[in-house]
Motif scaffolding. Structure first.
Motif, mmCIF file in Angstrom:
data_model
loop_
_atom_site.group_PDB
_atom_site.id
_atom_site.type_symbol
_atom_site.label_atom_id
_atom_site.label_comp_id
_atom_site.label_asym_id
_atom_site.label_seq_id
_atom_site.Cartn_x
_atom_site.Cartn_y
_atom_site.Cartn_z
ATOM 1 N N ASP A 244 0.909 -0.966 -0.001
ATOM 2 C CA ASP A 244 -0.050 -0.148 0.113
ATOM 3 C C ASP A 244 0.768 1.266 0.060
ATOM 4 O O ASP A 244 0.507 2.154 -0.604
ATOM 5 N N PHE A 245 2.076 1.312 0.549
ATOM 6 C CA PHE A 245 2.986 2.316 0.838
ATOM 7 C C PHE A 245 3.490 2.505 -0.720
ATOM 8 O O PHE A 245 3.494 3.698 -0.977
ATOM 9 N N HIS A 246 3.762 1.470 -1.280
ATOM 10 C CA HIS A 246 4.354 1.935 -2.533
ATOM 11 C C HIS A 246 3.384 2.295 -3.696
ATOM 12 O O HIS A 246 3.640 3.174 -4.238
ATOM 13 N N ALA A 247 2.090 1.845 -3.620
ATOM 14 C CA ALA A 247 1.027 2.147 -4.414
ATOM 15 C C ALA A 247 0.787 3.924 -3.919
ATOM 16 O O ALA A 247 0.577 4.623 -5.093
ATOM 17 N N GLU A 248 0.935 4.191 -2.803
ATOM 18 C CA GLU A 248 0.474 5.569 -2.649
ATOM 19 C C GLU A 248 1.600 6.541 -2.972
ATOM 20 O O GLU A 248 1.369 7.505 -3.225
ATOM 21 N N LEU A 249 2.969 5.868 -2.679
ATOM 22 C CA LEU A 249 4.012 6.543 -3.098
ATOM 23 C C LEU A 249 4.205 7.035 -4.536
ATOM 24 O O LEU A 249 4.587 7.924 -5.082
ATOM 25 N N GLN A 250 4.175 5.938 -5.135
ATOM 26 C CA GLN A 250 3.866 5.924 -6.987
ATOM 27 C C GLN A 250 2.706 6.853 -7.179
ATOM 28 O O GLN A 250 2.915 7.839 -8.218
ATOM 29 N N ASN A 251 1.736 7.051 -6.668
ATOM 30 C CA ASN A 251 0.841 8.060 -7.068
ATOM 31 C C ASN A 251 1.016 9.322 -6.742
ATOM 32 O O ASN A 251 0.837 10.309 -7.476
ATOM 33 N N THR A 252 1.550 9.512 -5.487
ATOM 34 C CA THR A 252 2.103 10.655 -5.145
ATOM 35 C C THR A 252 3.438 11.388 -6.100
ATOM 36 O O THR A 252 3.158 12.668 -6.518
ATOM 37 N N VAL A 253 4.235 10.473 -6.554
ATOM 38 C CA VAL A 253 5.118 10.713 -7.311
ATOM 39 C C VAL A 253 4.705 11.043 -8.719
ATOM 40 O O VAL A 253 5.009 12.195 -9.318
ATOM 41 N N ASN A 254 3.820 10.165 -9.152
ATOM 42 C CA ASN A 254 3.169 10.486 -10.802
ATOM 43 C C ASN A 254 2.485 11.919 -10.766
ATOM 44 O O ASN A 254 2.550 12.626 -11.653
ATOM 45 N N ALA A 255 1.468 12.133 -9.513
ATOM 46 C CA ALA A 255 0.974 13.708 -9.620
ATOM 47 C C ALA A 255 1.991 14.704 -9.523
ATOM 48 O O ALA A 255 1.749 15.690 -10.123
ATOM 49 N N ARG A 256 2.984 14.373 -8.783
ATOM 50 C CA ARG A 256 4.068 15.341 -8.724
ATOM 51 C C ARG A 256 4.776 15.721 -10.230
ATOM 52 O O ARG A 256 4.916 16.886 -10.661
ATOM 53 N N ALA A 257 5.021 14.515 -10.719
ATOM 54 C CA ALA A 257 5.593 14.689 -12.272
ATOM 55 C C ALA A 257 4.711 15.577 -13.103
ATOM 56 O O ALA A 257 5.207 16.298 -14.038
ATOM 57 N N ALA A 258 3.235 15.385 -12.963
ATOM 58 C CA ALA A 258 2.561 15.799 -13.873
ATOM 59 C C ALA A 258 2.274 17.171 -13.758
ATOM 60 O O ALA A 258 2.370 18.100 -14.595
ATOM 61 N N VAL A 259 2.335 17.642 -12.226
ATOM 62 C CA VAL A 259 2.237 19.215 -11.788
ATOM 63 C C VAL A 259 3.576 19.868 -12.491
ATOM 64 O O VAL A 259 3.349 21.139 -12.782
ATOM 65 N N ASN B 187 5.705 18.954 -14.545
ATOM 66 C CA ASN B 187 6.119 18.590 -15.967
ATOM 67 C C ASN B 187 7.526 18.171 -15.841
ATOM 68 O O ASN B 187 8.363 18.493 -16.648
ATOM 69 N N ASP B 188 7.637 17.138 -15.086
ATOM 70 C CA ASP B 188 9.091 16.454 -14.916
ATOM 71 C C ASP B 188 9.126 15.131 -14.961
ATOM 72 O O ASP B 188 7.930 14.487 -15.058
ATOM 73 N N TYR B 189 10.211 14.479 -15.156
ATOM 74 C CA TYR B 189 10.293 13.006 -15.288
ATOM 75 C C TYR B 189 9.869 12.493 -13.806
ATOM 76 O O TYR B 189 10.122 12.954 -12.723
ATOM 77 N N THR B 190 9.337 11.376 -13.809
ATOM 78 C CA THR B 190 8.939 10.327 -12.652
ATOM 79 C C THR B 190 9.899 10.147 -11.819
ATOM 80 O O THR B 190 9.900 10.472 -10.400
ATOM 81 N N SER B 191 11.464 9.904 -12.369
ATOM 82 C CA SER B 191 12.340 9.627 -11.469
ATOM 83 C C SER B 191 12.926 10.855 -10.769
ATOM 84 O O SER B 191 13.314 10.708 -9.582
ATOM 85 N N MET B 192 12.815 12.128 -11.315
ATOM 86 C CA MET B 192 13.023 13.288 -10.738
ATOM 87 C C MET B 192 12.077 13.749 -9.841
ATOM 88 O O MET B 192 12.444 14.227 -8.493
ATOM 89 N N ALA B 193 10.912 13.587 -10.298
ATOM 90 C CA ALA B 193 9.635 13.624 -9.160
ATOM 91 C C ALA B 193 9.978 12.986 -7.820
ATOM 92 O O ALA B 193 9.856 13.539 -6.661
ATOM 93 N N PHE B 194 10.218 11.570 -8.140
ATOM 94 C CA PHE B 194 10.426 10.707 -6.975
ATOM 95 C C PHE B 194 11.655 11.260 -6.260
ATOM 96 O O PHE B 194 11.618 11.194 -4.863
ATOM 97 N N MET B 195 12.781 11.555 -6.595
ATOM 98 C CA MET B 195 13.714 12.169 -5.847
ATOM 99 C C MET B 195 13.407 13.591 -5.210
ATOM 100 O O MET B 195 13.915 13.843 -4.074
ATOM 101 N N ALA B 196 12.760 14.394 -5.792
ATOM 102 C CA ALA B 196 12.194 15.677 -5.137
ATOM 103 C C ALA B 196 11.484 15.209 -3.716
ATOM 104 O O ALA B 196 11.412 15.797 -2.894
ATOM 105 N N GLU B 197 10.769 14.134 -4.171
ATOM 106 C CA GLU B 197 9.699 13.503 -2.950
ATOM 107 C C GLU B 197 10.403 13.184 -1.734
ATOM 108 O O GLU B 197 10.249 13.524 -0.285
ATOM 109 N N VAL B 198 11.450 12.270 -2.325
ATOM 110 C CA VAL B 198 12.358 11.834 -1.097
ATOM 111 C C VAL B 198 13.156 12.768 -0.574
ATOM 112 O O VAL B 198 13.541 12.804 0.698
#
Length: 513
Positions: A5-20, A22-33
């Protein structure tokens, strides 16, 4: 919340961040972390960048984030291993070591000056390499992070430390499990586990002076100065409670009085110095109960200046033997883990009372944040056209609070909760700090990083709270939400602009606001 569940929620947060953004999901993941690291006290201010390339003898080079401004003069660099898979990938030891090697190669070539030869001067990686080269050996420690949204193989037991030009290099492995554990922990950070027998083989002599309470026990000890300096060298500002870290970052490296005593009258240090106050959530004692052999979640809540000064004096003299006759008085309060979130900030506040630390500086459990949280649960947002219900902006006072509240509910109630509190209308303490300080026309403070900006926010809140806390009311909350809407709209517009070239988004947004 389980790992899936944590993985799914994190992926969802990262995907939303990448969309907002306009960035790569990998960089959005790094920004979230990066934001989670700042909140957990792991790394104060990671700046995200993207560099993959080749260096001398065609070696792989890579870097995805850096922080050069820690109070303990360490440098932190990070490299990513990111997957967009819906399932949790297992990261092999070979893959992990390859990525860390690429990061270490970047560091080596940057420090030597080789990296910048023939490369584009305007790139973020070039500027980082230039900075690392200029610092040379004026660095206490390099901390290299591998960050992945996969699960590290059980065969990956750790990476031995190394060194570069005499400066220690530590390797830190952060996978999905470790990120999950931090979110689930009551303190919202990873507890330090310290084996004292590495420094004092027989254990540290302690005297229990108050142990009647079920919530805490108090001990006194004379701690070898070399032990304190070595702990700071190894763990850096993570050893310091959050507010102590903030105050320390604005002061000089070495207290002259402390230095004079160490060098001229080391045997008198115990008599002259006020010592340190520390907390822990666990203590293991020797069989006779007279010595401490290990501590869990040690946090220095008063005496940060003493701690840092011991470290810098030892460093200036080349080793810690200069501290061989120095002992530091320590009061250690061992608190029940269940009560730590409540008690540790209070112990820190009262231990620092001579510095007149405001209530607002001790954040998660401060009256200010509790009131903002209460207001956020009551204030309704005007209904949108075509929608028959009103929503609320949810103030997340502690990391994971929103998800925990949602997950406690049955499916129907959970859906109602999300409808009333949309994920897009959730904001945190650090978000609030960005909104308010940007609106106050101090973008240079926002750009200095989450921790420094948070301190500035605390100071502005303290002035209001201490003169008239009645002003923290419904209108204050509505104004705060208005600032949030403006900030996030600017952020979305900049990220989608044709001229935006993926970099310095946070800086552009705060200056625009």
């Amino acid at each position: 919340m389980n790992l899936e569940d944590f993985h799914a929620e994190l992926q969802n947060t990262v995907n939303a961040r990448a969309a907002v953004d306009n960035d790569y999901t990998s960089m959005a993941f790094m920004a979230e972390v990066s934001e989670r690291f700042a909140e957990a006290g792991e790394v104060e201010n990671f700046t995200v960048l993207q560099f993959e390339g080749s260096g001398q003898r065609n070696r792989k080079l890579s870097v995805n984030a850096y922080d050069l401004d820690d109070a303990d003069e360490s440098v932190s660099l990070a490299v990513l291993l990111h997957s967009s898979s819906d399932s949790i990938d297992v990261v092999s030891a070979t893959e992990a070591k390859k990525r860390l090697t690429a990061l270490e190669n970047f560091l080596t070539e940057a420090v030597s000056g080789q990296f910048t030869i023939g490369r584009e001067e305007s790139s973020a990686a070039y500027q980082l390499a230039e900075d690392l080269h200029r610092r040379g050996r004026a660095v206490a420690r390099y901390r290299l992070y591998l960050i992945t949204n996969g699960r590290l193989s059980d065969r990956m037991k750790g990476v031995p430390s190394s060194e570069l030009n005499g400066v220690p290099i530590d390797f830190h492995l952060w996978d999905l499990q470790r990120l999950h554990q931090v979110q689930e922990s009551q303190q919202g950070r990873e507890a330090l586990e310290i084996n004292l027998t590495k420094w004092v083989p027989e254990g540290l002599a302690i005297l229990e002076i108050c142990g009647d309470s079920s919530d805490f026990a108090t001990y006194m000890a004379a701690v070898p100065g070399a032990l304190v300096a070595d702990l700071y060298a190894q763990f850096g500002s993570r050893l310091l409670e959050g507010n102590v870290r903030s105050f320390l970052s604005g002061r000089g490296k070495v207290n002259k009085g402390i230095k004079t005593t160490i060098l001229s009258e080391p045997e008198m240090f115990m008599a002259y110095n006020n010592g340190i106050t520390a907390t822990a959530t666990g203590l293991v004692r020797s069989s006779d109960g007279l010595r401490a052999t290990s501590l869990t979640d040690l946090q220095i809540v008063n005496g940060g200046q003493t701690t840092a000064s011991l470290f810098y004096v030892a460093r200036e003299n080349g080793n810690s033997s200069v501290l061989s006759d120095v002992f530091v008085p320590m009061k250690l309060v061992v608190v029940d883990p269940e009560k730590a979130v409540e008690l540790v900030p209070k112990i820190s506040r009262f231990a620092n009372s001579q510095n007149r630390v405001s209530e607002a500086d001790f954040f998660s459990n401060s009256p200010f944040h509790i009131r903002i949280e209460e207001l956020s649960r009551r204030q309704l947002v005007p209904a949108r056209p075509g929608v028959s219900y009103q929503t609320k902006w949810y103030y997340e006072r502690t990391r994971g609070q929103y998800l925990n509240e949602r997950n406690k509910l049955a499916t129907i109630d959970a859906n109602k909760f999300v409808a009333t509190h949309p994920r897009s209308q959730v904001f945190t303490k650090t978000d609030a700090a960005r909104y308010v300080v940007s609106w106050d026309q101090r973008p240079h403070v926002v750009s200095a990083g989450a921790q420094k900006n948070f301190v500035a926010f605390a100071e502005s809140v303290a002035k209001i709270w201490e003169t008239s806390n009645d002003e923290i009311n419904g209108q204050y909350f509505r104004d705060l939400v208005a600032k949030a809407i403006m900030y996030e709209e600017i952020r979305s517009s900049v990220a989608k602009a044709d001229w935006y070239d993926k970099g310095y988004l946070a800086n552009i947004v705060t200056y625009t606001m």
